[in-house]
Motif scaffolding. Structure first.
Motif, PDB file in Angstrom:
ATOM      1  N   GLN A  23       0.894  -1.313  -0.106  1.00 56.99           N
ATOM      2  CA  GLN A  23       0.026  -0.117  -0.052  1.00 56.99           C
ATOM      3  C   GLN A  23       1.034   1.319   0.118  1.00 56.99           C
ATOM      4  O   GLN A  23       0.572   2.466  -0.667  1.00 56.99           O
ATOM      5  N   ASP A  24       1.909   1.074   0.766  1.00 63.21           N
ATOM      6  CA  ASP A  24       3.053   2.452   0.581  1.00 63.21           C
ATOM      7  C   ASP A  24       3.612   2.430  -0.676  1.00 63.21           C
ATOM      8  O   ASP A  24       3.442   3.836  -1.060  1.00 63.21           O
ATOM      9  N   ASP A  25       3.804   1.408  -1.327  1.00 60.27           N
ATOM     10  CA  ASP A  25       4.405   1.570  -2.515  1.00 60.27           C
ATOM     11  C   ASP A  25       3.377   2.093  -3.674  1.00 60.27           C
ATOM     12  O   ASP A  25       3.790   3.078  -4.339  1.00 60.27           O
ATOM     13  N   ILE A  26       2.196   1.656  -3.373  1.00 60.04           N
ATOM     14  CA  ILE A  26       1.423   2.235  -4.340  1.00 60.04           C
ATOM     15  C   ILE A  26       0.728   3.740  -4.099  1.00 60.04           C
ATOM     16  O   ILE A  26       0.828   4.550  -5.002  1.00 60.04           O
ATOM     17  N   GLU A  27       0.854   4.127  -2.859  1.00 60.67           N
ATOM     18  CA  GLU A  27       0.605   5.578  -2.594  1.00 60.67           C
ATOM     19  C   GLU A  27       1.512   6.453  -2.812  1.00 60.67           C
ATOM     20  O   GLU A  27       1.425   7.613  -2.897  1.00 60.67           O
ATOM     21  N   TYR A  43     -10.530   6.999  -3.813  1.00 67.29           N
ATOM     22  CA  TYR A  43     -10.607   5.641  -3.986  1.00 67.29           C
ATOM     23  C   TYR A  43     -10.201   5.451  -5.524  1.00 67.29           C
ATOM     24  O   TYR A  43      -9.563   4.369  -5.957  1.00 67.29           O
ATOM     25  N   GLN A  44     -10.746   6.105  -6.438  1.00 67.32           N
ATOM     26  CA  GLN A  44     -10.387   6.083  -7.783  1.00 67.32           C
ATOM     27  C   GLN A  44      -8.797   6.459  -8.200  1.00 67.32           C
ATOM     28  O   GLN A  44      -8.153   5.797  -8.786  1.00 67.32           O
ATOM     29  N   ARG A  45      -8.525   7.467  -7.341  1.00 67.48           N
ATOM     30  CA  ARG A  45      -7.045   7.914  -7.467  1.00 67.48           C
ATOM     31  C   ARG A  45      -6.008   6.911  -6.950  1.00 67.48           C
ATOM     32  O   ARG A  45      -5.298   6.454  -7.756  1.00 67.48           O
ATOM     33  N   PHE A  46      -6.720   6.196  -5.826  1.00 69.51           N
ATOM     34  CA  PHE A  46      -5.671   5.026  -5.490  1.00 69.51           C
ATOM     35  C   PHE A  46      -5.686   3.797  -6.445  1.00 69.51           C
ATOM     36  O   PHE A  46      -4.754   3.103  -6.722  1.00 69.51           O
ATOM     37  N   GLY A  47      -6.993   3.570  -7.065  1.00 75.02           N
ATOM     38  CA  GLY A  47      -7.211   2.589  -8.007  1.00 75.02           C
ATOM     39  C   GLY A  47      -6.210   2.792  -9.260  1.00 75.02           C
ATOM     40  O   GLY A  47      -5.554   1.785  -9.719  1.00 75.02           O
ATOM     41  N   VAL A  48      -6.105   4.151  -9.518  1.00 73.84           N
ATOM     42  CA  VAL A  48      -5.277   4.616 -10.836  1.00 73.84           C
ATOM     43  C   VAL A  48      -3.849   4.020 -10.252  1.00 73.84           C
ATOM     44  O   VAL A  48      -2.850   3.385 -11.087  1.00 73.84           O
ATOM     45  N   LEU A  65     -18.965   2.908  -9.819  1.00 77.87           N
ATOM     46  CA  LEU A  65     -17.885   3.336  -9.041  1.00 77.87           C
ATOM     47  C   LEU A  65     -16.667   3.891  -9.601  1.00 77.87           C
ATOM     48  O   LEU A  65     -15.669   4.166  -9.107  1.00 77.87           O
ATOM     49  N   GLY A  66     -16.555   3.799 -10.925  1.00 83.45           N
ATOM     50  CA  GLY A  66     -15.583   4.631 -11.891  1.00 83.45           C
ATOM     51  C   GLY A  66     -14.635   3.592 -12.254  1.00 83.45           C
ATOM     52  O   GLY A  66     -13.336   4.125 -12.527  1.00 83.45           O
ATOM     53  N   LYS A  67     -14.841   2.470 -12.678  1.00 81.76           N
ATOM     54  CA  LYS A  67     -13.971   1.584 -13.416  1.00 81.76           C
ATOM     55  C   LYS A  67     -13.386   2.316 -14.894  1.00 81.76           C
ATOM     56  O   LYS A  67     -12.162   2.359 -15.243  1.00 81.76           O
ATOM     57  N   ILE A  72      -9.468   5.023 -17.992  1.00 73.83           N
ATOM     58  CA  ILE A  72      -9.031   6.385 -18.923  1.00 73.83           C
ATOM     59  C   ILE A  72      -7.824   7.020 -18.073  1.00 73.83           C
ATOM     60  O   ILE A  72      -6.894   7.376 -18.833  1.00 73.83           O
ATOM     61  N   SER A  73      -7.895   7.173 -17.051  1.00 72.27           N
ATOM     62  CA  SER A  73      -6.994   7.803 -16.103  1.00 72.27           C
ATOM     63  C   SER A  73      -5.421   7.094 -16.329  1.00 72.27           C
ATOM     64  O   SER A  73      -4.438   7.662 -16.121  1.00 72.27           O
TER      65      SER A  73
END
Length: 162
Positions: A23-27, A43-48, A65-67, A72-73
């Protein structure tokens, strides 16, 4: 949060149920979303960030929920880092919608490739952008170097894969 893994070793779990180190690596992933015409929810930003960090993912979530915006992002971030060719493979019933979503949410250029539209395929090969096509059309693709050119692939309805 601490929990036990399958071997009963203690692991630290982050806010999203992931290993805290992952999670740290992702953030830490810094996104370049220049050209995005909307705002992402946290949560969408975290998903990207997750997509970019993991490189190959299958993104599945509840409808609404924004898949699509996450896919696209992700493509937009990769474009801003130098990637040029992307592909969305979807059912024919949402082909036009994908093109509209890409155009309305970003400055990415969608190129609809449907049926035997050889000109659109050649345009995508030479100019790049987001090829938006169907599963059936994809089976008939004959393009030089497509395997090396595709920097990201999205799909839908209900799942996005990159």
């Amino acid at each position: 949060i601490e929990t036990l893994d399958k071997d009963h070793k203690r692991i630290v779990v982050g806010e999203f149920g992931l290993d805290a180190g992952l999670q740290d690596d992702i953030e830490k992933v810094e996104l370049d979303l220049s050209g995005l015409k909307t705002e992402l929810r946290s949560y969408q930003r975290f998903g990207v960030q997750y997509i970019i960090n993991q490189k190959k993912v299958l993104l599945g979530d509840e409808m609404g929920l924004g898949k699509t915006i996450q896919a696209i992002s992700s493509m937009l971030h990769l474009k801003n880092k130098g990637a040029t060719h992307f592909m969305v493979v979807c059912p024919a019933c949402v082909l036009v919608n994908w093109c509209k979503e890409i155009s309305s949410m970003s400055d990415l250029v969608p190129i609809m490739i449907h049926g035997r539209d050889v000109e659109a395929l050649k345009r995508w090969e030479s100019e790049g952008g987001v090829a938006v096509t169907t599963y059936e059309t994809l089976n008939g693709f004959r393009c030089s170097g497509c395997g090396e050119k595709v920097d990201g692939i999205g799909g839908g309805v209900g799942t996005e894969f990159l």
